[in-house]
Design a protein around this motif. Sequence first.
Motif, mmCIF file in Angstrom:
data_model
loop_
_atom_site.group_PDB
_atom_site.id
_atom_site.type_symbol
_atom_site.label_atom_id
_atom_site.label_comp_id
_atom_site.label_asym_id
_atom_site.label_seq_id
_atom_site.Cartn_x
_atom_site.Cartn_y
_atom_site.Cartn_z
ATOM 1 N N HIS A 173 40.817 -11.343 -62.683
ATOM 2 C CA HIS A 173 40.944 -9.907 -62.939
ATOM 3 C C HIS A 173 40.644 -9.113 -61.677
ATOM 4 C CE1 HIS A 173 39.951 -5.940 -64.736
ATOM 5 N NE2 HIS A 173 41.039 -6.252 -65.422
ATOM 6 N N LEU A 174 41.415 -8.072 -61.459
ATOM 7 C CA LEU A 174 41.316 -7.281 -60.234
ATOM 8 C C LEU A 174 39.955 -6.626 -60.052
ATOM 9 C CD1 LEU A 174 41.666 -3.972 -60.979
ATOM 10 C CD2 LEU A 174 43.848 -4.887 -61.719
ATOM 11 N N SER A 175 39.159 -6.529 -61.083
ATOM 12 C CA SER A 175 37.868 -5.861 -60.958
ATOM 13 C C SER A 175 36.893 -6.605 -60.054
ATOM 14 C CB SER A 175 37.234 -5.655 -62.338
ATOM 15 O OG SER A 175 36.943 -6.893 -62.954
ATOM 16 N N ILE A 176 37.127 -7.896 -59.795
ATOM 17 C CA ILE A 176 36.228 -8.618 -58.890
ATOM 18 C C ILE A 176 36.823 -8.734 -57.487
ATOM 19 C CG2 ILE A 176 35.099 -9.876 -60.752
ATOM 20 C CD1 ILE A 176 36.570 -12.398 -59.749
ATOM 21 N N GLY A 177 38.058 -8.314 -57.308
ATOM 22 C CA GLY A 177 38.661 -8.275 -55.980
ATOM 23 C C GLY A 177 38.772 -9.619 -55.283
ATOM 24 N N SER A 178 39.105 -10.669 -56.008
ATOM 25 C CA SER A 178 39.153 -12.008 -55.417
ATOM 26 C C SER A 178 40.537 -12.632 -55.360
ATOM 27 C CB SER A 178 38.234 -12.950 -56.206
ATOM 28 O OG SER A 178 36.907 -12.559 -56.040
ATOM 29 N N GLY A 179 41.555 -11.954 -55.833
ATOM 30 C CA GLY A 179 42.892 -12.545 -55.891
ATOM 31 C C GLY A 179 43.413 -13.005 -54.539
ATOM 32 N N THR A 180 43.352 -12.126 -53.557
ATOM 33 C CA THR A 180 43.852 -12.479 -52.223
ATOM 34 C C THR A 180 42.991 -13.569 -51.598
ATOM 35 O OG1 THR A 180 44.696 -10.242 -51.935
ATOM 36 C CG2 THR A 180 44.423 -11.566 -49.945
ATOM 37 N N THR A 181 41.681 -13.471 -51.779
ATOM 38 C CA THR A 181 40.776 -14.486 -51.232
ATOM 39 C C THR A 181 41.087 -15.859 -51.814
ATOM 40 O OG1 THR A 181 39.056 -12.824 -50.953
ATOM 41 C CG2 THR A 181 38.350 -15.135 -50.967
ATOM 42 N N LEU A 182 41.311 -15.914 -53.131
ATOM 43 C CA LEU A 182 41.647 -17.198 -53.758
ATOM 44 C C LEU A 182 42.951 -17.754 -53.194
ATOM 45 C CD1 LEU A 182 40.727 -16.531 -57.499
ATOM 46 C CD2 LEU A 182 39.572 -18.077 -55.916
ATOM 47 N N ALA A 183 43.951 -16.903 -53.033
ATOM 48 C CA ALA A 183 45.247 -17.364 -52.515
ATOM 49 C C ALA A 183 45.123 -17.893 -51.093
ATOM 50 C CB ALA A 183 46.261 -16.226 -52.569
ATOM 51 N N ILE A 184 44.403 -17.160 -50.242
ATOM 52 C CA ILE A 184 44.228 -17.601 -48.856
ATOM 53 C C ILE A 184 43.424 -18.893 -48.808
ATOM 54 C CG2 ILE A 184 43.101 -17.019 -46.666
ATOM 55 C CD1 ILE A 184 43.917 -14.079 -47.265
ATOM 56 N N ASP A 185 42.383 -18.986 -49.634
ATOM 57 C CA ASP A 185 41.576 -20.203 -49.655
ATOM 58 C C ASP A 185 42.390 -21.385 -50.175
ATOM 59 O OD1 ASP A 185 39.221 -21.545 -49.045
ATOM 60 O OD2 ASP A 185 38.402 -21.275 -51.058
ATOM 61 N N ASP A 186 43.212 -21.169 -51.203
ATOM 62 C CA ASP A 186 44.095 -22.236 -51.686
ATOM 63 C C ASP A 186 44.975 -22.756 -50.548
ATOM 64 O OD1 ASP A 186 43.176 -21.891 -54.302
ATOM 65 O OD2 ASP A 186 44.997 -20.893 -55.008
ATOM 66 N N ALA A 187 45.632 -21.824 -49.863
ATOM 67 C CA ALA A 187 46.547 -22.205 -48.783
ATOM 68 C C ALA A 187 45.799 -22.928 -47.665
ATOM 69 C CB ALA A 187 47.264 -20.978 -48.244
ATOM 70 N N HIS A 188 44.621 -22.421 -47.315
ATOM 71 C CA HIS A 188 43.823 -23.044 -46.257
ATOM 72 C C HIS A 188 43.427 -24.470 -46.638
ATOM 73 C CE1 HIS A 188 40.002 -23.937 -44.125
ATOM 74 N NE2 HIS A 188 40.708 -23.487 -43.102
ATOM 75 N N ARG A 189 42.974 -24.659 -47.871
ATOM 76 C CA ARG A 189 42.576 -26.001 -48.321
ATOM 77 C C ARG A 189 43.761 -26.963 -48.296
ATOM 78 N NH1 ARG A 189 37.355 -25.913 -51.041
ATOM 79 N NH2 ARG A 189 36.496 -23.963 -50.298
ATOM 80 N N LEU A 190 44.899 -26.468 -48.717
ATOM 81 C CA LEU A 190 46.107 -27.295 -48.751
ATOM 82 C C LEU A 190 46.539 -27.693 -47.335
ATOM 83 C CD1 LEU A 190 47.882 -28.388 -50.984
ATOM 84 C CD2 LEU A 190 49.166 -26.263 -50.936
ATOM 85 N N ILE A 191 46.579 -26.723 -46.445
ATOM 86 C CA ILE A 191 46.981 -26.995 -45.055
ATOM 87 C C ILE A 191 45.987 -27.940 -44.384
ATOM 88 C CG2 ILE A 191 47.210 -25.927 -42.776
ATOM 89 C CD1 ILE A 191 48.337 -23.449 -44.293
ATOM 90 N N SER A 192 44.706 -27.704 -44.607
ATOM 91 C CA SER A 192 43.671 -28.571 -44.021
ATOM 92 C C SER A 192 43.813 -30.002 -44.522
ATOM 93 C CB SER A 192 42.278 -28.044 -44.351
ATOM 94 O OG SER A 192 42.082 -26.788 -43.763
ATOM 95 N N ALA A 193 44.058 -30.162 -45.818
ATOM 96 C CA ALA A 193 44.191 -31.510 -46.391
ATOM 97 C C ALA A 193 45.408 -32.230 -45.821
ATOM 98 C CB ALA A 193 44.288 -31.427 -47.909
ATOM 99 N N VAL A 194 46.501 -31.523 -45.642
ATOM 100 C CA VAL A 194 47.696 -32.145 -45.049
ATOM 101 C C VAL A 194 47.392 -32.531 -43.601
ATOM 102 C CG1 VAL A 194 50.088 -31.769 -44.314
ATOM 103 C CG2 VAL A 194 49.341 -31.006 -46.583
ATOM 104 N N GLY A 195 46.656 -31.664 -42.894
ATOM 105 C CA GLY A 195 46.287 -31.967 -41.510
ATOM 106 C C GLY A 195 45.410 -33.201 -41.391
ATOM 107 N N VAL A 196 44.496 -33.389 -42.322
ATOM 108 C CA VAL A 196 43.583 -34.528 -42.292
ATOM 109 C C VAL A 196 44.285 -35.814 -42.713
ATOM 110 C CG1 VAL A 196 41.543 -35.540 -43.406
ATOM 111 C CG2 VAL A 196 41.483 -33.169 -42.614
ATOM 112 N N HIS A 197 45.021 -35.750 -43.812
ATOM 113 C CA HIS A 197 45.614 -36.958 -44.393
ATOM 114 C C HIS A 197 47.037 -37.226 -43.923
ATOM 115 C CE1 HIS A 197 42.131 -37.429 -46.932
ATOM 116 N NE2 HIS A 197 42.253 -36.168 -47.307
#
Length: 143
Positions: free
Chosen positions: A49-73
Motif C-alpha cells: 500500500h502506498l501509505s508506507i512508501g515502499s513500492g519503488t524500493t521493493l522494485a529496485i531491491d528485487d532488480a538488484h537481488r536478481l542482477i546480483s544473483a546472476v552476477g554471482v552464479h
Amino acid sequence: MTTRAPNRLAHRERPTASRGGPRAFASVALPTWIGPRAALVGDAAHTAHLSIGSGTTLAIDDAHRLISAVGVHGPGRLDEVLIRYDAERRPQVEAVREISRQSLRWWYGLDHRWGRLAPDRLAWSFDHTDRNVLAGRPALGGP
C-alpha cells in the motif's frame, strides 16, 4: 487503422463511495514470480500500500537481488538463480507487505476515527502511524 489491445480490466467495476471510493487498493500477491527464463519484480509481482512508501524500493531491491544473483552464479545457471530469487526474496517482501496491510487498516479506519477522537489525539495517531505500524502496535495512543 490502428488496433488497440483489449482492456482486460474493462469488466471490473469502478469503486464507488460505498465500496471504498478513491481509496480502493488492489493487492497483488502471486504464487510465483518466475517463469521460464523470466522473473517479475516490483508491483508486477507484489504490491504494498502506498501509505508506507515502499513500492519503488521493493522494485529496485528485487532488480538488484536478481542482477546480483546472476552476477554471482552466472547466466548459465539462470533457472537456479530464478528459483533462489523467488524463495529468498519472498519472506523479505512478505514482511513489508504485512506492515503495508497494517497501515492500510489504519488508513481505511480513518473514517471511523474522524470526529470520534479529539483533534490532538487524531493528530498524534496520524503522526505516529508509521512508527506504530513498524512496531506492530495500533496508532491509537496519544496525549
